[in-house]
Write a protein that holds these residues in place. Structure first.
Motif, PDB file in Angstrom:
ATOM      1  N   VAL A 104       6.877  -8.132  -9.186  1.00 14.93           N
ATOM      2  CA  VAL A 104       7.705  -7.252 -10.017  1.00 14.93           C
ATOM      3  C   VAL A 104       9.132  -7.227  -9.481  1.00 14.93           C
ATOM      4  CG1 VAL A 104       8.058  -4.864 -10.780  1.00 14.93           C
ATOM      5  CG2 VAL A 104       5.753  -5.849 -10.815  1.00 14.93           C
ATOM      6  N   LEU A 105       9.287  -7.107  -8.172  1.00 17.55           N
ATOM      7  CA  LEU A 105      10.631  -7.116  -7.584  1.00 17.55           C
ATOM      8  C   LEU A 105      11.340  -8.441  -7.851  1.00 17.55           C
ATOM      9  CD1 LEU A 105       9.885  -5.330  -4.194  1.00 17.55           C
ATOM     10  CD2 LEU A 105      11.348  -4.453  -6.043  1.00 17.55           C
ATOM     11  N   ASN A 106      10.626  -9.550  -7.710  1.00 12.96           N
ATOM     12  CA  ASN A 106      11.231 -10.870  -7.933  1.00 12.96           C
ATOM     13  C   ASN A 106      11.650 -11.090  -9.378  1.00 12.96           C
ATOM     14  OD1 ASN A 106      11.023 -11.654  -5.258  1.00 12.96           O
ATOM     15  ND2 ASN A 106       9.048 -12.650  -5.540  1.00 12.96           N
ATOM     16  N   ARG A 107      11.028 -10.385 -10.294  1.00  7.32           N
ATOM     17  CA  ARG A 107      11.375 -10.503 -11.718  1.00  7.32           C
ATOM     18  C   ARG A 107      12.425  -9.474 -12.118  1.00  7.32           C
ATOM     19  NH1 ARG A 107      11.075 -14.686 -14.178  1.00  7.32           N
ATOM     20  NH2 ARG A 107      10.555 -13.727 -16.164  1.00  7.32           N
ATOM     21  N   GLY A 108      12.976  -8.750 -11.144  1.00  6.78           N
ATOM     22  CA  GLY A 108      14.053  -7.811 -11.424  1.00  6.78           C
ATOM     23  C   GLY A 108      13.584  -6.407 -11.759  1.00  6.78           C
ATOM     24  N   GLY A 109      12.278  -6.179 -11.677  1.00  6.80           N
ATOM     25  CA  GLY A 109      11.750  -4.852 -11.972  1.00  6.80           C
ATOM     26  C   GLY A 109      11.618  -4.018 -10.716  1.00  6.80           C
ATOM     27  N   LYS A 110      11.119  -2.812 -10.903  1.00  7.77           N
ATOM     28  CA  LYS A 110      10.900  -1.916  -9.775  1.00  7.77           C
ATOM     29  C   LYS A 110       9.495  -1.337  -9.904  1.00  7.77           C
ATOM     30  CE  LYS A 110      12.572   2.014  -7.254  1.00  7.77           C
ATOM     31  NZ  LYS A 110      12.825   3.409  -7.493  1.00  7.77           N
ATOM     32  N   PRO A 111       8.574  -1.791  -9.041  1.00 10.53           N
ATOM     33  CA  PRO A 111       7.219  -1.250  -9.118  1.00 10.53           C
ATOM     34  C   PRO A 111       7.207   0.222  -8.734  1.00 10.53           C
ATOM     35  CG  PRO A 111       7.440  -2.704  -7.220  1.00 10.53           C
ATOM     36  CD  PRO A 111       8.736  -2.761  -7.968  1.00 10.53           C
ATOM     37  N   LYS A 112       6.316   0.959  -9.360  1.00 15.45           N
ATOM     38  CA  LYS A 112       6.218   2.394  -9.098  1.00 15.45           C
ATOM     39  C   LYS A 112       4.924   2.671  -8.347  1.00 15.45           C
ATOM     40  CE  LYS A 112       6.268   6.866 -11.453  1.00 15.45           C
ATOM     41  NZ  LYS A 112       5.088   7.453 -10.870  1.00 15.45           N
ATOM     42  N   VAL A 113       5.047   3.266  -7.179  1.00 10.45           N
ATOM     43  CA  VAL A 113       3.876   3.645  -6.392  1.00 10.45           C
ATOM     44  C   VAL A 113       3.425   5.013  -6.881  1.00 10.45           C
ATOM     45  CG1 VAL A 113       3.010   4.183  -4.092  1.00 10.45           C
ATOM     46  CG2 VAL A 113       4.640   2.310  -4.401  1.00 10.45           C
ATOM     47  N   ASP A 114       2.201   5.092  -7.343  1.00 15.47           N
ATOM     48  CA  ASP A 114       1.615   6.347  -7.815  1.00 15.47           C
ATOM     49  C   ASP A 114       0.722   6.943  -6.742  1.00 15.47           C
ATOM     50  OD1 ASP A 114       2.760   6.156 -10.376  1.00 15.47           O
ATOM     51  OD2 ASP A 114       1.096   4.926 -11.107  1.00 15.47           O
ATOM     52  N   ALA A 115       0.338   8.182  -6.944  1.00 12.00           N
ATOM     53  CA  ALA A 115      -0.647   8.810  -6.066  1.00 12.00           C
ATOM     54  C   ALA A 115      -1.951   8.033  -6.193  1.00 12.00           C
ATOM     55  CB  ALA A 115      -0.854  10.263  -6.464  1.00 12.00           C
ATOM     56  N   ILE A 116      -2.573   7.787  -5.082  1.00 13.10           N
ATOM     57  CA  ILE A 116      -3.829   7.034  -5.070  1.00 13.10           C
ATOM     58  C   ILE A 116      -4.976   8.031  -5.059  1.00 13.10           C
ATOM     59  CG2 ILE A 116      -5.201   5.311  -3.825  1.00 13.10           C
ATOM     60  CD1 ILE A 116      -2.467   4.308  -4.936  1.00 13.10           C
ATOM     61  N   PRO A 117      -5.892   7.913  -6.033  1.00 15.35           N
ATOM     62  CA  PRO A 117      -7.041   8.819  -6.023  1.00 15.35           C
ATOM     63  C   PRO A 117      -7.879   8.630  -4.759  1.00 15.35           C
ATOM     64  CG  PRO A 117      -6.955   7.528  -8.067  1.00 15.35           C
ATOM     65  CD  PRO A 117      -5.920   6.969  -7.132  1.00 15.35           C
ATOM     66  N   ALA A 118      -8.558   9.672  -4.385  1.00 15.72           N
ATOM     67  CA  ALA A 118      -9.459   9.573  -3.232  1.00 15.72           C
ATOM     68  C   ALA A 118     -10.544   8.547  -3.533  1.00 15.72           C
ATOM     69  CB  ALA A 118     -10.087  10.930  -2.943  1.00 15.72           C
ATOM     70  N   PRO A 119     -11.027   7.860  -2.503  1.00 15.31           N
ATOM     71  CA  PRO A 119     -12.139   6.936  -2.725  1.00 15.31           C
ATOM     72  C   PRO A 119     -13.370   7.713  -3.181  1.00 15.31           C
ATOM     73  CG  PRO A 119     -11.295   6.760  -0.464  1.00 15.31           C
ATOM     74  CD  PRO A 119     -10.594   7.903  -1.121  1.00 15.31           C
ATOM     75  N   PRO A 120     -14.318   7.014  -3.780  1.00 14.35           N
ATOM     76  CA  PRO A 120     -15.549   7.698  -4.180  1.00 14.35           C
ATOM     77  C   PRO A 120     -16.287   8.246  -2.960  1.00 14.35           C
ATOM     78  CG  PRO A 120     -15.644   5.338  -4.714  1.00 14.35           C
ATOM     79  CD  PRO A 120     -14.325   5.603  -4.080  1.00 14.35           C
ATOM     80  N   ASN A 121     -17.252   9.104  -3.221  1.00 15.81           N
ATOM     81  CA  ASN A 121     -18.092   9.628  -2.141  1.00 15.81           C
ATOM     82  C   ASN A 121     -18.811   8.481  -1.448  1.00 15.81           C
ATOM     83  OD1 ASN A 121     -17.431  12.291  -2.720  1.00 15.81           O
ATOM     84  ND2 ASN A 121     -19.108  12.506  -4.178  1.00 15.81           N
ATOM     85  N   ASP A 122     -19.239   8.746  -0.226  1.00 16.15           N
ATOM     86  CA  ASP A 122     -20.012   7.745   0.503  1.00 16.15           C
ATOM     87  C   ASP A 122     -21.237   7.344  -0.300  1.00 16.15           C
ATOM     88  OD1 ASP A 122     -18.288   7.862   2.646  1.00 16.15           O
ATOM     89  OD2 ASP A 122     -19.611   9.096   3.899  1.00 16.15           O
ATOM     90  N   PRO A 123     -21.575   6.072  -0.248  1.00 13.22           N
ATOM     91  CA  PRO A 123     -22.818   5.647  -0.911  1.00 13.22           C
ATOM     92  C   PRO A 123     -24.022   6.231  -0.171  1.00 13.22           C
ATOM     93  CG  PRO A 123     -21.799   3.811   0.268  1.00 13.22           C
ATOM     94  CD  PRO A 123     -20.876   4.961   0.395  1.00 13.22           C
ATOM     95  N   ASN A 124     -25.145   6.273  -0.850  1.00 10.96           N
ATOM     96  CA  ASN A 124     -26.379   6.778  -0.247  1.00 10.96           C
ATOM     97  C   ASN A 124     -27.216   5.678   0.383  1.00 10.96           C
ATOM     98  OD1 ASN A 124     -26.060   9.583  -0.939  1.00 10.96           O
ATOM     99  ND2 ASN A 124     -26.387   8.964  -3.059  1.00 10.96           N
ATOM    100  N   SER A 125     -26.851   4.427   0.091  1.00 11.17           N
ATOM    101  CA  SER A 125     -27.634   3.299   0.594  1.00 11.17           C
ATOM    102  C   SER A 125     -26.773   2.042   0.544  1.00 11.17           C
ATOM    103  CB  SER A 125     -28.886   3.100  -0.272  1.00 11.17           C
ATOM    104  OG  SER A 125     -28.506   2.708  -1.591  1.00 11.17           O
ATOM    105  N   LEU A 126     -27.258   0.996   1.202  1.00 18.15           N
ATOM    106  CA  LEU A 126     -26.555  -0.291   1.111  1.00 18.15           C
ATOM    107  C   LEU A 126     -26.580  -0.823  -0.316  1.00 18.15           C
ATOM    108  CD1 LEU A 126     -27.597  -2.116   4.399  1.00 18.15           C
ATOM    109  CD2 LEU A 126     -25.325  -1.303   3.769  1.00 18.15           C
TER     110      LEU A 126
END
Length: 183
Positions: free
Chosen positions: A65-87
């Motif tokens: 995006v920067l190389n094409r003359g744009g400006k990427p926007k960093v958004d808030a990142i959602p929390a990861p999902p809960n821990d899995p219960n199994s492999l």
């Protein structure tokens, strides 16, 4: 003079994908911590490396995006999902994430084709190829766990699976060093 060669719609889609890759990195980091806490050091190491690879993907989007003359926007990142219960749940989640990511990549490819933005279309082909590899890798995790016995696998089978993933080659490259032939 405006030097942005991306439409506002494509710039947003690429920024959104950059953020999606960062979220994926956090998700795999979280799963790696979960696996480490459960004593699966090899699986954790595999997931940590995958987290770094996803972060590298986000950087590729940012740089494009920067190389094409744009400006990427960093958004808030959602929390990861809960821990899995199994492999099984962990590996299934990794697979579902990759399929969802592929769908998102395809939307950008479609948009670039629709807008006849051939530079973006060409850039996205690397990710199309990468997603084939990512989905295959995730499917192989599921298959290896099934062969080991799934959630009813013996300790010996899980130990073997963990060691196999621990010794998997560490082929995570820095984003700026990746090419179409060497993703």
């Amino acid at each position: 003079m405006d030097t942005n060669r991306l439409s506002p719609e494509l710039e947003k889609a690429l920024s959104d994908q950059m953020n999606k890759e960062i979220h994926a990195s956090h998700t795999f980091l979280s799963y790696g911590i979960w696996a480490d806490d459960k004593g699966y050091g090899g699986i954790a190491n595999f997931l940590y490396r995958h987290a770094q690879e996803e972060r590298n993907h986000s950087i590729k989007f940012m740089e494009y995006v920067l190389n094409r003359g744009g400006k990427p926007k960093v958004d808030a990142i959602p929390a990861p999902p809960n821990d899995p219960n199994s492999l099984t749940e962990c590996f299934d989640s990794v697979f579902r994430h990759e399929v969802d990511n592929t769908t998102s990549i395809y939307r950008i490819v479609d948009l670039s084709l629709e807008q006849k933005d051939w530079a973006t279309w060409n850039f996205m082909q690397w990710f199309v190829k990468e997603q084939i590899e990512e989905e295959t890798l995730a499917q192989n995790l599921i298959d290896k766990l099934k062969i080991a016995g799934g959630d009813r696998a013996s300790g010996e089978s899980l130990f073997s699976l963990d060691k196999t993933l621990e010794s998997a080659p560490d082929d995570v490259k820095m984003a700026q060093d990746a090419t179409g032939d060497n993703p």
